[in-house]
Structure formats: C-alpha cells, structure tokens
Design a protein around this motif. Sequence first.
Motif, PDB file in Angstrom:
ATOM      1  N   GLU A   1       0.832  -1.206   0.000  1.00 43.68           N
ATOM      2  CA  GLU A   1       0.000   0.000   0.000  1.00 43.68           C
ATOM      3  C   GLU A   1       0.864   1.253   0.000  1.00 43.68           C
ATOM      4  N   ALA A   2       1.945   1.225   0.813  1.00 42.99           N
ATOM      5  CA  ALA A   2       2.830   2.394   0.867  1.00 42.99           C
ATOM      6  C   ALA A   2       3.524   2.617  -0.467  1.00 42.99           C
ATOM      7  N   ILE A   3       3.952   1.510  -1.121  1.00 43.84           N
ATOM      8  CA  ILE A   3       4.590   1.634  -2.434  1.00 43.84           C
ATOM      9  C   ILE A   3       3.626   2.250  -3.431  1.00 43.84           C
ATOM     10  N   SER A   4       2.387   1.767  -3.430  1.00 36.90           N
ATOM     11  CA  SER A   4       1.389   2.288  -4.370  1.00 36.90           C
ATOM     12  C   SER A   4       1.123   3.763  -4.128  1.00 36.90           C
ATOM     13  N   VAL A   5       0.967   4.136  -2.840  1.00 41.59           N
ATOM     14  CA  VAL A   5       0.711   5.548  -2.518  1.00 41.59           C
ATOM     15  C   VAL A   5       1.896   6.413  -2.943  1.00 41.59           C
ATOM     16  N   SER A   6       3.120   5.944  -2.606  1.00 40.52           N
ATOM     17  CA  SER A   6       4.310   6.709  -2.955  1.00 40.52           C
ATOM     18  C   SER A   6       4.479   6.818  -4.464  1.00 40.52           C
TER      19      SER A   6
ATOM     20  N   GLU B   1       2.165  11.683  -9.921  1.00 41.96           N
ATOM     21  CA  GLU B   1       1.406  12.940  -9.938  1.00 41.96           C
ATOM     22  C   GLU B   1       2.350  14.150  -9.892  1.00 41.96           C
ATOM     23  N   ASP B   2       3.335  14.105  -8.980  1.00 45.86           N
ATOM     24  CA  ASP B   2       4.277  15.223  -8.874  1.00 45.86           C
ATOM     25  C   ASP B   2       5.121  15.359 -10.138  1.00 45.86           C
ATOM     26  N   SER B   3       5.552  14.216 -10.686  1.00 49.82           N
ATOM     27  CA  SER B   3       6.344  14.261 -11.920  1.00 49.82           C
ATOM     28  C   SER B   3       5.541  14.854 -13.061  1.00 49.82           C
ATOM     29  N   GLU B   4       4.267  14.454 -13.142  1.00 45.13           N
ATOM     30  CA  GLU B   4       3.412  15.006 -14.193  1.00 45.13           C
ATOM     31  C   GLU B   4       3.295  16.520 -14.058  1.00 45.13           C
TER      32      GLU B   4
END
Length: 581
Positions: A250-255, A261-264
């Motif tokens: 879950e943490a990997i998916s969230v990160s 999103e930030d890269s976009e």
Amino acid sequence: MFRSELKLVSDKVKVRQPLLLRGEMAEKGVQLDRETFSCSICLDLLKDPVTIPCGHSYCIKCITRFWDGENGEKLPSCPQCRKTFTPRPVLVKNTMLAALVEELKKTGLQAAPADPCYAGAEDVACDVCTGRKLKALKSCLVCLASYCDHHLQPHYESPAFQKHKLSDPCKKLQENICSRHDEVMKIFCRTDGQCICYLCSMDEHRGHNTVSAAAERTERQRELEGSRQKLQQRIQDREKDVKLLQQEVEAISVSADKAVEDSEKIFTELIRLMEKRRSEVKQQIRSRQETEVSRVKELEEKLEQEITELKRKDASLEQLSLTEDHIQFVHSYPSVSALREPPDSSSINIRPLRHFEDVTAAVSQLRDQLQDLLRQTGTNVSQRLTEVDVLLPPADPKTRAEFLKYSREITLDPNTANAYLLLCEGNRKVTVMSKKQLYSRHPDRFTTCLQVLGRESLTGRCYWEVKWTGEEVCVSVAYKNISRAGNWEVTGFGRNNKSWALYCYQNKYIFFYNNIQTPVSGPPSSRVGVYLDHRAGVLSFYSVSETMTLLHRVQTTFTQPLYAGLWLPYYGETAELCKLK
C-alpha cells in the motif's frame, strides 16, 4: 448360486410394476432393488460385477483394491461376511449380472443413496458387524478392534472393559501387533527406535534402552508441544511479515502514485515554460523581422525616388542633346547639366546573408544542452528507481569481480582534512606531514585527530578499496555530523555512535564502534576493501589480495548518508583511495 440370485432378481422385477402403482410401497420396492445391485464397498451401482466364492458381488475394481490394501500376510476375505479364501480367487466378470444391471439402469434404477450409518470405502468399519458393516464409533487399543455404537456398549457397561482405552476410529490397529510374536507392542526400544512387544524385550532387544510406549509418548509429546510452539511462533512471525508486506504494498502504491502525480506536474510546468519560451523567441524574431523589413523598405522607397529623379534628368539631357539650335543648346546646358548629388548617395552595403541563422544556432545549442541535461537527469532518476528496493537485497557479493560492479570513485574533502594531512593525486591520497599545511579555516575541519572524510555521500550499494603504507591505518565510514573538535573519544573514528572503523595493523585488526572494540582475525594485507549496502544496513570489511577474505561484517540501520573516512597516526604514513575503473 447364480440361479438363486437371478431368481431373486427376477421375482423383484416381476413385482416392480405393481409396486410402482402403490405409492409408498412402490418406493420401498425400488429401494430394495437399489440395495441389491449396489456394491457394498463404493455404495454405487455395480460396475463390471464379480461374484466371489462366498456369494457376495462387488465391482471388480473395488474388491481388487480392497484385497490389495489388506496386509500381505493375511488371506483375502469378503468385506461383508469376513470369509477367507485360499488361494486368492481369480476374478471373472459376472456377465449375466452385469447385463441385468444395465437393463435395470434403462428402467430408471439409480445408485442406492448413501446411508450415513453404513461404512463407506473411506470409513472405518465395525469389526463385529456381519453383512453390511456399520461405521465404527470407537477403536479399542486393547482389543485392537473397532466397534459401532451398538457393539461398543459392552465397553461402557461391563466392568471387564473398564481399563480398555478407547480412541477415535483407526484403520491401522493391526500395526500395533508384533508380527513375530503376535502380541501387542506396548514397549518402545530407544536403542533401535521402534515399538516392540514384551517378548521382543526379553529376546532380540535384551539389554536395550526400553521404556513403555506411554512413557515415550509423554516424552515425545513434550517435544511435539515445543515444536508446535515454535511453529506457531513462526506462523505468527510470518503473519506479521505478511501484514508488513501488505502495508508496504500500500505504501509503495501511494508513494508511486504521488511520484507520478508530482512528476506530471513538474513536466507539465517544464512544457509550459518551454512553450512560453518558444512563443517569446517566435515573437522576438517576428518583431525583429518587422523592424528590419521596415528599414529596408524605407531605404528602398528613397532609392526609387532617386531613380525617378535621375531618369527625369536623363530625359532632359537627352532632349537637350537633340536640340539643333546651337545658341539654345549653349544657353540651356549650364542649368541642365548641373546634377545635384543626394545627401546619402553612397553605395548600399549589404551584410552576408545570415539574417536569423544565428538565432537558429542559439536555439539548437539550447536544445543540445537540454538533451544533455535530460539525459543526465534521466540517469539519476533511473539510479534512484533502482534503489527503490522493498525486499531484502541479494546476498553480499562473493568475488572481487562482483564487488567491482558496485565500485564508487571517492575523493577526499580538503575542507575536512586535519592541518597536518597533505592531500594529493586528485585528493585521493593522504600523507601525514611534520608541518601544518596552509588550509583556510573551515567548520568541517578535524582539529584534533589526523583524519579526513570523503567528499561524496554514500547511499545504496557501494564498494571501494584503500591501499596503505606504514604501521597503522584506520578505514572508516561516518555520518556528516560527526564532531570535528574535541578529544579523541569524541572525534575519533569508531569512538562514538556516528562512525564505524576498522583499525589495521601489521599483523592484526580491531573493529571499533561507539568506543567498543572487537578483535578481528584475518590475513594481513596492505589493501582493504569496504562494501556498503546502506539500505540493508550492511557494512563489510575485506582483506584484498589474490582472494577476498571477509574480516568483519556489521548489520545495523543507517539513518543518514555515510562518508568514507581515513585516519593515520604517524609522520610519513600514507593511505590512498584506489581507482577501480
């Protein structure tokens, strides 16, 4: 035998039709047929039926499997009446019974429904029942027999059976009988690791270490409980690990989602800035184009006016040249021939045809710079992605070639070097000098200990080697915030909780951390390899010669980036960070 059986079947078939007309009685008649033509082993309609000498019929596969599963020393017997046969009967398909079953199937006859009271192929049957066996409710470990509820009652009611031990139904009761003496095996021989009877203990197992089976059971029960506790603990540990892995997923998916999103957003902003710059360059080019074209057009108009004037003068001169009156020609010539030069009558100088090519070259240079920057940035991003390693990393490298895959080129930071240390060879080599060096003041400089830190921060998996000369050297890694001023216990490598150090001597090694020393054995060498897996918390020191020998391995948790460190105690000693590529 077959005639009587067929007669019974014939009689049942004859009465079947009228029975079917009588409601409940008809149902009972069909039930009778089902039981008659069902195999008592599989409880299904007979398939390839065979009739054994006692008169009972079975599926050929069922009776064969039943006899094959019996103890090899026992004679084949009938599962219903327990009659034994010598020799084992040859099984031949009862073709008439098979044909009759097939005919009855066509009239709607189905397999007899399983009765939960009767023993099936996988059940333990009562050893006392005759005919079709009932399921055993308990097995007696003294009688070595299994009983249904009805035949079990004497064990509950008669005082003679009070000391008998009952257990859940067991198919392998005969394994408790000694094959040699036909006695119950109640003794366990620890010498040979097997169960024996009391006659065996007096014969071939005489003098062996023997105990009662119950005592051995008690002993092994304790071991079993210990094993179960360990297994249960491992299960709990694994369940915790699974939960941690689920949380990590879950943490990997969230990160990852946030990184995407930030890269976009960042790339969108970069694209917007590029679009803005492109628009600005385009606007500047068009503005300059308009200005230059306007200037050229203005000059062009002036030249056109001058040409018109010159043509007019030329026409006047031509007309004067055609005049035949000499007096008129002489009189008019002075006024016509005097040409007035325009103020800017000099020739037009045009620059070489480059125009906006320099702008294109500048934009191309910007593109090349961006490509280099993106390539470098992409490499950095890829390196960071490879460092995203959730699970435990692979095992430490074994050969020097494997270590060299993680080699890092490290240089020493002059701003951290003690004033008596001289750095040379591209800040990879350090030598202890007798006089202070002309270093500028810097807060990162070690003031007490003759030591220096590397310039590059170390994360991920790294490997480097140190070559040294002299009597003693310290090869270390440390956090950036290690103290620079103070006594040896505060600033010395390995004397605090911010550094890990291997002190190398001519014939021994000592590892230090938090001022606790650990003697280390290993072959002496003037070359020491250091392997760091920052994420896994692994730090290993190796003696490097023709082979790699592990000297000391640390397993911990690093909370900050690390820096390579060197310490030298005596004048003239040197240490060098080796070039490995």
